[in-house]
Structures are given as C-alpha cells and as structure tokens.
Design a protein around this motif. Structure first.
Motif, mmCIF file in Angstrom:
data_model
loop_
_atom_site.group_PDB
_atom_site.id
_atom_site.type_symbol
_atom_site.label_atom_id
_atom_site.label_comp_id
_atom_site.label_asym_id
_atom_site.label_seq_id
_atom_site.Cartn_x
_atom_site.Cartn_y
_atom_site.Cartn_z
ATOM 1 N N ALA A 1 0.805 -1.220 0.000
ATOM 2 C CA ALA A 1 0.000 0.000 0.000
ATOM 3 C C ALA A 1 0.843 1.277 0.000
ATOM 4 N N PRO A 2 1.879 1.390 0.840
ATOM 5 C CA PRO A 2 2.690 2.625 0.804
ATOM 6 C C PRO A 2 3.367 2.849 -0.544
ATOM 7 N N LEU A 3 3.828 1.777 -1.193
ATOM 8 C CA LEU A 3 4.500 1.918 -2.485
ATOM 9 C C LEU A 3 3.512 2.349 -3.569
ATOM 10 N N LYS A 4 2.275 1.890 -3.467
ATOM 11 C CA LYS A 4 1.262 2.278 -4.445
ATOM 12 C C LYS A 4 0.965 3.770 -4.378
ATOM 13 N N ALA A 5 1.181 4.371 -3.207
ATOM 14 C CA ALA A 5 0.916 5.802 -3.032
ATOM 15 C C ALA A 5 2.035 6.680 -3.587
ATOM 16 N N PHE A 6 3.122 6.081 -4.024
ATOM 17 C CA PHE A 6 4.305 6.766 -4.540
ATOM 18 C C PHE A 6 3.990 7.267 -5.951
ATOM 19 N N ARG A 7 3.976 8.620 -6.171
ATOM 20 C CA ARG A 7 3.543 9.161 -7.455
ATOM 21 C C ARG A 7 4.583 10.107 -8.060
ATOM 22 N N ALA A 8 4.584 10.155 -9.392
ATOM 23 C CA ALA A 8 5.562 10.979 -10.112
ATOM 24 C C ALA A 8 5.333 12.468 -9.903
ATOM 25 N N ASP A 9 4.086 12.886 -9.590
ATOM 26 C CA ASP A 9 3.798 14.311 -9.475
ATOM 27 C C ASP A 9 4.171 14.886 -8.106
ATOM 28 N N LEU A 10 4.715 14.060 -7.230
ATOM 29 C CA LEU A 10 5.128 14.531 -5.909
ATOM 30 C C LEU A 10 6.555 15.070 -5.954
ATOM 31 N N GLN A 11 6.874 15.931 -5.001
ATOM 32 C CA GLN A 11 8.250 16.411 -4.889
ATOM 33 C C GLN A 11 9.110 15.231 -4.419
ATOM 34 N N PRO A 12 10.182 14.891 -5.150
ATOM 35 C CA PRO A 12 10.917 13.641 -4.911
ATOM 36 C C PRO A 12 11.348 13.363 -3.477
ATOM 37 N N LEU A 13 12.064 14.293 -2.852
ATOM 38 C CA LEU A 13 12.568 14.033 -1.507
ATOM 39 C C LEU A 13 11.427 13.931 -0.504
ATOM 40 N N ALA A 14 10.382 14.735 -0.697
ATOM 41 C CA ALA A 14 9.215 14.652 0.184
ATOM 42 C C ALA A 14 8.502 13.313 -0.002
ATOM 43 N N ALA A 15 8.407 12.859 -1.246
ATOM 44 C CA ALA A 15 7.733 11.585 -1.537
ATOM 45 C C ALA A 15 8.493 10.415 -0.910
ATOM 46 N N ILE A 16 9.804 10.444 -1.006
ATOM 47 C CA ILE A 16 10.614 9.368 -0.436
ATOM 48 C C ILE A 16 10.537 9.410 1.089
ATOM 49 N N GLY A 17 10.545 10.605 1.653
ATOM 50 C CA GLY A 17 10.402 10.734 3.103
ATOM 51 C C GLY A 17 9.064 10.206 3.585
ATOM 52 N N GLU A 18 8.010 10.499 2.842
ATOM 53 C CA GLU A 18 6.681 10.007 3.206
ATOM 54 C C GLU A 18 6.597 8.491 3.060
ATOM 55 N N TYR A 19 7.240 7.949 2.038
ATOM 56 C CA TYR A 19 7.259 6.495 1.852
ATOM 57 C C TYR A 19 7.925 5.817 3.045
ATOM 58 N N ILE A 20 9.015 6.382 3.516
ATOM 59 C CA ILE A 20 9.714 5.834 4.689
ATOM 60 C C ILE A 20 8.789 5.856 5.904
ATOM 61 N N ARG A 21 8.096 6.978 6.116
ATOM 62 C CA ARG A 21 7.183 7.072 7.258
ATOM 63 C C ARG A 21 6.072 6.028 7.176
ATOM 64 N N LEU A 22 5.485 5.872 5.994
ATOM 65 C CA LEU A 22 4.404 4.902 5.823
ATOM 66 C C LEU A 22 4.896 3.472 6.038
ATOM 67 N N LYS A 23 6.113 3.180 5.573
ATOM 68 C CA LYS A 23 6.666 1.836 5.773
ATOM 69 C C LYS A 23 6.928 1.570 7.253
ATOM 70 N N LEU A 24 7.365 2.573 7.975
ATOM 71 C CA LEU A 24 7.578 2.393 9.408
ATOM 72 C C LEU A 24 6.254 2.259 10.145
ATOM 73 N N GLU A 25 5.209 2.901 9.649
ATOM 74 C CA GLU A 25 3.883 2.715 10.232
ATOM 75 C C GLU A 25 3.410 1.275 10.047
ATOM 76 N N VAL A 26 3.711 0.680 8.897
ATOM 77 C CA VAL A 26 3.363 -0.724 8.669
ATOM 78 C C VAL A 26 4.120 -1.609 9.661
ATOM 79 N N SER A 27 5.405 -1.322 9.870
ATOM 80 C CA SER A 27 6.190 -2.099 10.835
ATOM 81 C C SER A 27 5.635 -1.949 12.246
ATOM 82 N N ARG A 28 5.151 -0.759 12.565
ATOM 83 C CA ARG A 28 4.588 -0.514 13.899
ATOM 84 C C ARG A 28 3.220 -1.168 14.066
ATOM 85 N N ASP A 29 2.379 -1.028 13.056
ATOM 86 C CA ASP A 29 0.979 -1.454 13.180
ATOM 87 C C ASP A 29 0.736 -2.900 12.787
#
Length: 212
Positions: free
Chosen positions: A79-107
């Motif tokens: 699910a977090p990888l599916k939310a990864f989009r080309a129209d996002l600012q790159p570094l912000a998108a990668i940072g958000e992907y990391i946060r979402l992946k850590l949420e999966v590890s937590r939850d």
C-alpha cells in the motif's frame, strides 16, 4: 427484492466478512509464530471461534489459508508503495514512503515477520505473486525514481537498490523488534521512539540521495 430481504442479505454478508477476517487474523497469529508446519487448523479455528468445518468451507486447506493470509499481507505491505507518485516532490515523496513503511512495521509487526519468514524459505507459496504484481509495481515506481535521477531532482542512485534499502531499514524494526528492544529498551509503540526512528531513517536516506 423487499427491503427486509435486502437488509438480511447485507447482514449475512457482513457476518461472513467478519468471520473470514477473524480466521485470517487467527491464521496470521499462528503462522507468524510457528510457521505453516507448526500450525494446525484446529488451533486457528479455536482462536477464530469457528468450527474446523466452517473454516474449511472458506479455506479448503491449510495451504489455501496460508496463501490467503500472505496475499492480505502483501496488500498491506504494498500500500505505501502504491501511493508513490511521479507528481510529488521527490525528496518529500521518499520521506513520506519511509514514514508509511515504518507505520506498517509498527501497526502490523506479525504481518512483516510472516512475510520475512516466507522470503527466507524461498517464497514457495508466494512466488507467483512476487514475480507478477510485486515486480510490476516495483518496475513502475523504479521508473519514477529513474526519471527523478535523469532530471537531476535526486542524486545518481539505482532505483531498485534505493527501494531495497528502504525496505531493509524500515522492516528491520518489525522483523527484529526483539533485538531493537533489547538494545534500546523501546519499540515503535513508544510514540517518541517512533518519531525518532522516522526522522533518523528519513535523514540518512534523503541526505544520501539529495542532489549535490
């Protein structure tokens, strides 16, 4: 169909969905701790509060239940990888992907551990999914990263290795939670430690790929 009949069909549909979810949750609990061979359908049925016959009506074998659990995990995991989009600012998108992946590890720590166990065993029951849907999704998102590299928006990095590194650094906190807790005395359930983890993993990855 009369309104009363429609409501009854809806009620039954919800009851079936709840029962199947209870079976999947019980399966995940046992499979993540004891693997497929160390788990019995009787154990799963008892935990899900259904009869073994009822369980087999929805999942005709232990292997079928195991695959259903794994596919549900894969949906959560991707699910977090599916939310990864080309129209996002790159570094912000990668940072958000990391946060979402850590949420999966937590939850969903059990889901992460079972997925890891399946990978270590060579993914005998999930290889078709990995080489199909997973590969297609990773190829799609890798192309986005490659475009960012080509346009100079992030530093030169191989997309696959960036994704693998993010997977490794975020899933570690679920798959090796015991080790993390032994060393730090904390888990991702600790809100302050979760925020610290997100900030540190984001910083290390993002500073490594920031264009120079």
């Amino acid at each position: 169909m009369a309104q009363g009949a429609v409501k009854e069909v809806g009620r039954r549909s919800k009851a079936v969905a709840a029962k199947k979810q209870a079976i999947l949750a019980a399966g995940l609990d046992y499979f993540s701790r004891f693997g497929i061979h160390g788990t019995s359908l009787e154990q799963v049925a008892e935990k899900a509060d259904v009869s073994k016959t009822n369980l087999l009506y929805y999942y005709p074998s232990k292997e079928a239940l195991y695959v259903a659990v794994l596919k549900q995990i894969l949906d959560i995991w991707l699910a977090p990888l599916k939310a990864f989009r080309a129209d996002l600012q790159p570094l912000a998108a990668i940072g958000e992907y990391i946060r979402l992946k850590l949420e999966v590890s937590r939850d969903h720590p059990q889901a992460s551990k079972l997925f890891c166990l399946e990978m270590l065993q060579g993914a005998p029951l999930l290889m078709a999914e990995l080489s199909g849907d997973l590969k297609s999704l990773v190829d799609e998102k890798s192309a986005i990263i490659a475009g960012w590299v080509a346009s100079g928006k992030i530093g030169p990095v191989d997309p696959h290795h960036l994704i693998f590194m993010i997977w490794a650094s975020t899933q570690h906190y679920a798959d090796f939670a015991t080790q993390v807790e032994a060393v730090t005395g904390k888990t991702l359930q600790d809100e302050a430690f979760f925020r610290q983890t997100v900030e540190n993993v984001q910083r290390m990855v993002i500073e490594g790929i920031r264009p120079r």
